[in-house]
Design a protein around this motif. Structure first.
Motif, PDB file in Angstrom:
ATOM      1  N   GLY A  71      30.230  50.180  39.942  1.00 45.20           N
ATOM      2  CA  GLY A  71      31.162  51.550  40.472  1.00 45.20           C
ATOM      3  C   GLY A  71      33.045  51.095  40.488  1.00 45.20           C
ATOM      4  O   GLY A  71      33.746  52.223  40.428  1.00 45.20           O
ATOM      5  N   SER A  72      32.654  50.405  41.411  1.00 48.77           N
ATOM      6  CA  SER A  72      33.966  49.985  42.166  1.00 48.77           C
ATOM      7  C   SER A  72      34.718  49.020  41.539  1.00 48.77           C
ATOM      8  O   SER A  72      34.665  48.485  40.677  1.00 48.77           O
ATOM      9  N   GLY A  73      35.917  49.521  41.784  1.00 50.11           N
ATOM     10  CA  GLY A  73      37.327  49.154  40.800  1.00 50.11           C
ATOM     11  C   GLY A  73      36.993  46.931  40.826  1.00 50.11           C
ATOM     12  O   GLY A  73      37.468  46.579  42.215  1.00 50.11           O
ATOM     13  N   GLU A  74      37.146  46.739  40.099  1.00 51.00           N
ATOM     14  CA  GLU A  74      37.500  45.103  39.474  1.00 51.00           C
ATOM     15  C   GLU A  74      38.617  44.615  39.688  1.00 51.00           C
ATOM     16  O   GLU A  74      39.470  45.095  39.943  1.00 51.00           O
ATOM     17  N   THR A  75      39.372  43.908  41.053  1.00 49.15           N
ATOM     18  CA  THR A  75      39.937  43.551  41.422  1.00 49.15           C
ATOM     19  C   THR A  75      40.258  41.957  41.529  1.00 49.15           C
ATOM     20  O   THR A  75      41.039  41.531  41.913  1.00 49.15           O
ATOM     21  N   PHE A  76      39.037  41.579  41.416  1.00 46.65           N
ATOM     22  CA  PHE A  76      38.888  39.783  41.549  1.00 46.65           C
ATOM     23  C   PHE A  76      37.320  39.776  41.162  1.00 46.65           C
ATOM     24  O   PHE A  76      36.885  39.502  41.292  1.00 46.65           O
TER      25      PHE A  76
ATOM     26  N   HIS B 260      45.318  50.216  46.168  1.00 47.35           N
ATOM     27  CA  HIS B 260      44.010  49.980  45.929  1.00 47.35           C
ATOM     28  C   HIS B 260      43.284  49.677  44.691  1.00 47.35           C
ATOM     29  O   HIS B 260      44.133  48.670  44.274  1.00 47.35           O
ATOM     30  N   ARG B 261      42.501  50.022  44.824  1.00 50.97           N
ATOM     31  CA  ARG B 261      41.312  48.923  43.232  1.00 50.97           C
ATOM     32  C   ARG B 261      41.549  50.138  42.078  1.00 50.97           C
ATOM     33  O   ARG B 261      40.813  49.269  41.446  1.00 50.97           O
TER      34      ARG B 261
ATOM     35  N   ILE C 261      45.053  53.627  36.514  1.00 49.69           N
ATOM     36  CA  ILE C 261      44.169  52.651  35.466  1.00 49.69           C
ATOM     37  C   ILE C 261      43.394  51.957  36.586  1.00 49.69           C
ATOM     38  O   ILE C 261      43.397  51.203  37.361  1.00 49.69           O
ATOM     39  N   MET C 262      41.747  51.649  36.207  1.00 46.47           N
ATOM     40  CA  MET C 262      41.264  51.486  36.829  1.00 46.47           C
ATOM     41  C   MET C 262      40.105  50.518  35.883  1.00 46.47           C
ATOM     42  O   MET C 262      39.632  50.964  34.771  1.00 46.47           O
ATOM     43  N   VAL C 263      39.792  49.073  35.757  1.00 44.00           N
ATOM     44  CA  VAL C 263      39.091  48.635  35.438  1.00 44.00           C
ATOM     45  C   VAL C 263      37.515  48.318  36.384  1.00 44.00           C
ATOM     46  O   VAL C 263      37.781  47.929  36.991  1.00 44.00           O
TER      47      VAL C 263
ATOM     48  N   ASN D 145      37.382  53.547  46.192  1.00 38.50           N
ATOM     49  CA  ASN D 145      37.645  53.903  44.825  1.00 38.50           C
ATOM     50  C   ASN D 145      38.348  55.315  45.340  1.00 38.50           C
ATOM     51  O   ASN D 145      39.107  56.121  44.376  1.00 38.50           O
ATOM     52  N   GLU D 146      38.663  55.426  47.417  1.00 35.85           N
ATOM     53  CA  GLU D 146      39.486  56.518  47.607  1.00 35.85           C
ATOM     54  C   GLU D 146      40.693  56.729  46.943  1.00 35.85           C
ATOM     55  O   GLU D 146      41.399  55.780  46.471  1.00 35.85           O
ATOM     56  N   GLY D 147      40.565  58.206  46.648  1.00 34.23           N
ATOM     57  CA  GLY D 147      42.259  58.222  45.643  1.00 34.23           C
ATOM     58  C   GLY D 147      41.876  58.250  44.005  1.00 34.23           C
ATOM     59  O   GLY D 147      42.992  58.879  43.308  1.00 34.23           O
ATOM     60  N   PHE D 148      40.909  58.150  43.404  1.00 33.62           N
ATOM     61  CA  PHE D 148      41.428  57.726  42.404  1.00 33.62           C
ATOM     62  C   PHE D 148      40.861  59.001  41.593  1.00 33.62           C
ATOM     63  O   PHE D 148      41.437  59.423  40.565  1.00 33.62           O
ATOM     64  N   LEU D 149      39.689  59.600  42.149  1.00 30.51           N
ATOM     65  CA  LEU D 149      39.863  61.220  40.792  1.00 30.51           C
ATOM     66  C   LEU D 149      40.460  62.354  41.967  1.00 30.51           C
ATOM     67  O   LEU D 149      39.948  62.673  42.793  1.00 30.51           O
TER      68      LEU D 149
END
Length: 265
Positions: free
Chosen positions: A74-79, A96-97, A30-32, A152-156
Protein backbone atom coordinates in the motif's frame (compact mmCIF):
# COMPACT_ATOMS: atom_id res chain seq x y z
CA UNK A 1 2.44 -7.99 -17.91
CA UNK A 2 5.51 -7.82 -20.16
CA UNK A 3 3.49 -6.93 -23.26
CA UNK A 4 1.12 -4.51 -21.53
CA UNK A 5 3.37 -2.26 -19.45
CA UNK A 6 4.61 -0.26 -22.49
CA UNK A 7 1.01 0.53 -23.50
CA UNK A 8 0.41 2.24 -20.16
CA UNK A 9 3.57 4.33 -20.47
CA UNK A 10 2.63 5.32 -24.03
CA UNK A 11 -0.88 6.36 -22.97
CA UNK A 12 0.14 8.56 -20.04
CA UNK A 13 1.06 11.79 -21.92
CA UNK A 14 -2.36 11.92 -23.59
CA UNK A 15 -4.00 11.20 -20.23
CA UNK A 16 -2.09 14.01 -18.56
CA UNK A 17 -3.06 16.38 -21.36
CA UNK A 18 -6.73 15.37 -21.06
CA UNK A 19 -6.67 16.01 -17.31
CA UNK A 20 -5.17 19.44 -17.88
CA UNK A 21 -7.78 20.28 -20.54
CA UNK A 22 -10.71 19.28 -18.37
CA UNK A 23 -9.41 20.42 -14.99
CA UNK A 24 -7.32 23.44 -15.93
CA UNK A 25 -4.79 24.30 -13.25
CA UNK A 26 -5.07 21.37 -10.86
CA UNK A 27 -3.23 20.05 -7.83
CA UNK A 28 -2.24 16.52 -8.79
CA UNK A 29 -1.09 13.57 -6.70
CA UNK A 30 -0.13 10.38 -8.57
CA UNK A 31 0.91 7.21 -6.78
CA UNK A 32 1.85 3.80 -8.15
CA UNK A 33 1.27 0.85 -5.83
CA UNK A 34 3.06 -2.42 -5.36
CA UNK A 35 0.72 -5.34 -4.76
CA UNK A 36 2.91 -7.44 -2.50
CA UNK A 37 4.82 -7.28 0.78
CA UNK A 38 8.20 -8.00 -0.77
CA UNK A 39 11.14 -6.17 -2.28
CA UNK A 40 13.66 -8.38 -4.03
CA UNK A 41 16.29 -8.10 -6.71
CA UNK A 42 17.73 -11.54 -7.32
CA UNK A 43 19.85 -10.39 -10.26
CA UNK A 44 21.93 -7.30 -9.49
CA UNK A 45 22.21 -6.53 -13.20
CA UNK A 46 18.55 -5.40 -12.99
CA UNK A 47 19.66 -2.36 -11.02
CA UNK A 48 19.91 0.40 -13.60
CA UNK A 49 21.73 2.95 -11.46
CA UNK A 50 25.10 1.90 -9.95
CA UNK A 51 24.60 4.52 -7.25
CA UNK A 52 21.56 2.60 -6.01
CA UNK A 53 23.04 -0.90 -5.85
CA UNK A 54 26.29 -2.59 -4.94
CA UNK A 55 26.48 -6.29 -5.97
CA UNK A 56 28.95 -6.90 -3.13
CA UNK A 57 27.07 -4.89 -0.54
CA UNK A 58 25.07 -5.92 2.48
CA UNK A 59 22.32 -6.69 3.32
CA UNK A 60 21.75 -9.28 0.59
CA UNK A 61 19.59 -7.04 -1.59
CA UNK A 62 22.23 -6.24 -4.18
CA UNK A 63 23.43 -3.70 -1.65
CA UNK A 64 20.47 -1.43 -2.31
CA UNK A 65 19.45 0.92 0.46
CA UNK A 66 15.76 0.29 1.17
CA UNK A 67 13.44 1.26 4.00
CA UNK A 68 10.34 -0.19 5.62
CA UNK A 69 8.05 1.48 3.11
CA UNK A 70 9.70 -0.39 0.23
CA UNK A 71 8.17 -3.64 1.47
CA UNK A 72 4.96 -2.30 3.01
CA UNK A 73 1.86 -3.15 0.98
CA UNK A 74 0.00 0.00 0.00
CA UNK A 75 2.96 2.36 0.16
CA UNK A 76 3.88 4.32 -2.94
CA UNK A 77 6.32 2.48 -5.21
CA UNK A 78 9.60 4.36 -5.71
CA UNK A 79 12.07 1.51 -6.26
CA UNK A 80 10.76 -1.31 -8.46
CA UNK A 81 12.96 -4.41 -8.48
CA UNK A 82 11.41 -6.92 -10.88
CA UNK A 83 12.31 -7.94 -14.41
CA UNK A 84 11.47 -5.17 -16.86
CA UNK A 85 11.23 -2.53 -14.13
CA UNK A 86 12.96 0.83 -13.98
CA UNK A 87 15.35 -0.86 -11.51
CA UNK A 88 16.30 2.33 -9.70
CA UNK A 89 15.24 4.64 -6.91
CA UNK A 90 12.84 7.23 -8.34
CA UNK A 91 13.60 10.52 -6.63
CA UNK A 92 10.40 12.57 -6.59
CA UNK A 93 9.92 16.25 -5.80
CA UNK A 94 9.35 16.94 -2.12
CA UNK A 95 10.71 13.54 -1.10
CA UNK A 96 7.22 12.00 -1.35
CA UNK A 97 6.40 8.48 -2.49
CA UNK A 98 4.01 9.98 -5.01
CA UNK A 99 4.14 12.59 -7.77
CA UNK A 100 2.83 16.09 -7.08
CA UNK A 101 2.29 19.11 -9.29
CA UNK A 102 5.71 20.33 -8.13
CA UNK A 103 7.39 17.66 -10.27
CA UNK A 104 9.54 19.39 -12.91
CA UNK A 105 9.23 16.52 -15.43
CA UNK A 106 5.92 14.75 -14.88
CA UNK A 107 6.32 12.30 -17.76
CA UNK A 108 9.81 11.17 -16.71
CA UNK A 109 8.72 10.76 -13.10
CA UNK A 110 5.71 8.67 -14.10
CA UNK A 111 7.78 6.47 -16.40
CA UNK A 112 10.12 5.76 -13.50
CA UNK A 113 7.49 4.79 -10.92
CA UNK A 114 5.07 3.10 -13.35
CA UNK A 115 7.64 0.78 -14.89
CA UNK A 116 7.12 -1.80 -12.15
CA UNK A 117 8.12 -4.83 -14.22
CA UNK A 118 6.58 -8.28 -14.40
CA UNK A 119 6.86 -11.78 -12.98
CA UNK A 120 6.11 -10.67 -9.42
CA UNK A 121 3.68 -12.07 -6.86
CA UNK A 122 0.00 -12.77 -7.55
CA UNK A 123 -1.79 -9.40 -7.42
CA UNK A 124 -3.52 -8.56 -4.14
CA UNK A 125 -5.03 -5.56 -5.84
CA UNK A 126 -7.63 -4.33 -3.37
CA UNK A 127 -5.56 -5.23 -0.33
CA UNK A 128 -2.93 -2.82 -1.65
CA UNK A 129 -5.37 -0.13 -2.80
CA UNK A 130 -7.28 -0.02 0.47
CA UNK A 131 -4.07 -0.01 2.52
CA UNK A 132 -2.84 3.01 0.54
CA UNK A 133 -5.99 4.88 1.56
CA UNK A 134 -5.90 3.95 5.24
CA UNK A 135 -8.64 1.34 4.86
CA UNK A 136 -8.49 -2.39 5.65
CA UNK A 137 -10.68 -5.50 5.76
CA UNK A 138 -8.64 -7.12 8.53
CA UNK A 139 -8.91 -6.68 12.29
CA UNK A 140 -7.16 -5.04 13.93
CA UNK A 141 -6.41 -2.71 11.00
CA UNK A 142 -2.78 -1.91 10.23
CA UNK A 143 -1.40 1.59 10.87
CA UNK A 144 -2.75 4.32 8.58
CA UNK A 145 -0.21 4.90 5.80
CA UNK A 146 -1.49 8.49 5.38
CA UNK A 147 -0.78 9.45 8.99
CA UNK A 148 1.94 11.99 9.80
CA UNK A 149 5.35 10.39 9.31
CA UNK A 150 3.86 7.35 7.55
CA UNK A 151 4.78 6.13 4.05
CA UNK A 152 2.04 7.99 2.15
CA UNK A 153 1.76 11.06 4.35
CA UNK A 154 -0.16 13.83 2.58
CA UNK A 155 -1.37 11.74 -0.35
CA UNK A 156 -5.06 11.43 0.55
CA UNK A 157 -6.83 14.79 0.81
CA UNK A 158 -10.36 15.69 1.86
CA UNK A 159 -10.67 18.29 -0.90
CA UNK A 160 -9.68 16.04 -3.81
CA UNK A 161 -11.42 13.44 -5.94
CA UNK A 162 -10.04 9.90 -5.89
CA UNK A 163 -9.30 8.29 -9.25
CA UNK A 164 -7.76 4.83 -9.26
CA UNK A 165 -6.62 2.84 -12.29
CA UNK A 166 -6.04 -0.91 -12.04
CA UNK A 167 -4.05 -2.71 -14.73
CA UNK A 168 -3.68 -6.48 -14.51
CA UNK A 169 -3.89 -9.33 -16.99
CA UNK A 170 -5.52 -11.91 -14.71
CA UNK A 171 -8.81 -12.30 -12.87
CA UNK A 172 -9.23 -10.56 -9.51
CA UNK A 173 -9.10 -13.52 -7.13
CA UNK A 174 -6.49 -12.91 -4.44
CA UNK A 175 -7.75 -9.85 -2.55
CA UNK A 176 -9.62 -10.19 0.73
CA UNK A 177 -13.35 -9.52 0.73
CA UNK A 178 -15.37 -8.87 -2.40
CA UNK A 179 -17.03 -6.15 -4.51
CA UNK A 180 -19.40 -4.95 -1.77
CA UNK A 181 -16.66 -4.66 0.88
CA UNK A 182 -14.28 -2.94 -1.55
CA UNK A 183 -16.83 -0.32 -2.54
CA UNK A 184 -17.78 0.42 1.09
CA UNK A 185 -14.14 0.86 2.08
CA UNK A 186 -13.33 3.09 -0.91
CA UNK A 187 -16.33 5.32 -0.26
CA UNK A 188 -15.38 5.49 3.41
CA UNK A 189 -11.99 6.89 2.38
CA UNK A 190 -13.86 9.81 0.78
CA UNK A 191 -16.36 10.42 3.56
CA UNK A 192 -19.07 8.30 1.95
CA UNK A 193 -19.32 10.51 -1.15
CA UNK A 194 -20.01 8.19 -4.09
CA UNK A 195 -19.33 11.00 -6.58
CA UNK A 196 -15.80 11.48 -5.23
CA UNK A 197 -14.53 8.04 -6.34
CA UNK A 198 -13.86 7.07 -9.96
CA UNK A 199 -12.38 3.73 -10.98
CA UNK A 200 -10.99 2.22 -14.18
CA UNK A 201 -9.86 -1.38 -14.57
CA UNK A 202 -7.92 -2.37 -17.67
CA UNK A 203 -7.90 -6.13 -17.40
CA UNK A 204 -8.70 -9.42 -19.10
CA UNK A 205 -12.10 -9.54 -20.82
CA UNK A 206 -12.39 -13.29 -21.43
CA UNK A 207 -15.51 -13.26 -19.24
CA UNK A 208 -17.32 -11.57 -22.16
CA UNK A 209 -18.68 -13.23 -25.30
CA UNK A 210 -17.21 -10.41 -27.38
CA UNK A 211 -13.75 -10.52 -25.81
CA UNK A 212 -10.69 -8.89 -27.33
CA UNK A 213 -8.37 -11.23 -25.44
CA UNK A 214 -7.98 -14.70 -26.96
CA UNK A 215 -9.15 -17.85 -25.23
CA UNK A 216 -12.28 -19.63 -24.12
CA UNK A 217 -14.94 -17.65 -22.27
CA UNK A 218 -14.28 -17.64 -18.55
CA UNK A 219 -16.53 -17.26 -15.49
CA UNK A 220 -17.61 -13.83 -14.20
CA UNK A 221 -14.72 -11.63 -13.08
CA UNK A 222 -15.03 -10.07 -9.60
CA UNK A 223 -13.42 -6.94 -11.01
CA UNK A 224 -16.21 -6.47 -13.55
CA UNK A 225 -18.88 -7.13 -10.93
CA UNK A 226 -17.27 -4.51 -8.70
CA UNK A 227 -16.88 -1.85 -11.40
CA UNK A 228 -20.29 -2.30 -13.01
CA UNK A 229 -22.53 -3.21 -10.06
CA UNK A 230 -20.99 -1.65 -6.94
CA UNK A 231 -19.07 1.45 -8.05
CA UNK A 232 -21.18 4.38 -9.22
CA UNK A 233 -18.41 5.69 -11.46
CA UNK A 234 -16.70 2.46 -12.55
CA UNK A 235 -15.20 1.71 -15.95
CA UNK A 236 -13.75 -1.38 -17.64
CA UNK A 237 -11.30 -1.69 -20.54
CA UNK A 238 -9.64 -4.66 -22.19
CA UNK A 239 -5.97 -5.13 -21.46
CA UNK A 240 -5.67 -6.71 -24.91
CA UNK A 241 -6.71 -3.46 -26.64
CA UNK A 242 -3.93 -2.07 -28.86
CA UNK A 243 -3.69 1.11 -26.78
CA UNK A 244 -5.14 2.49 -23.54
CA UNK A 245 -5.32 6.19 -24.34
CA UNK A 246 -9.06 6.31 -25.06
CA UNK A 247 -9.92 4.51 -21.80
CA UNK A 248 -7.90 7.03 -19.81
CA UNK A 249 -9.17 10.06 -21.74
CA UNK A 250 -12.82 9.05 -21.18
CA UNK A 251 -12.15 8.84 -17.45
CA UNK A 252 -10.43 12.24 -17.52
CA UNK A 253 -13.60 13.77 -19.02
CA UNK A 254 -15.71 12.30 -16.22
CA UNK A 255 -13.26 13.50 -13.57
CA UNK A 256 -13.61 17.02 -14.95
CA UNK A 257 -17.41 16.84 -14.80
CA UNK A 258 -17.40 15.50 -11.24
CA UNK A 259 -14.85 18.06 -10.14
CA UNK A 260 -17.20 20.90 -11.16
CA UNK A 261 -19.83 19.65 -8.71
CA UNK A 262 -17.53 18.30 -5.98
CA UNK A 263 -18.14 19.51 -2.43
CA UNK A 264 -15.56 18.20 0.07
CA UNK A 265 -17.11 16.24 2.94
Amino acid sequence: MKDYQPRLLEAFPAFGQALEEHLGKFDLHIMVLDNSYTWSMDDCSLCQDPADCDPNGTPDLCGATIDECDYTMGSGETFASELGSSGRRCKLAGGHRYITSEEPDLKAAFECIAQVGYGSADPQTFDSLLAALGQSLVEPPPPDLNAPGACNEGFLRDDALLLFVIIQDVYEQYSLGGPYQWSKALYAAKGGDEDAVIGLAITTDVDLWTSVCPGLQGPPNRMRIFMEDYLKHGHMGSICAPEYGLFLEDVAVEVGELCDQFIPQ
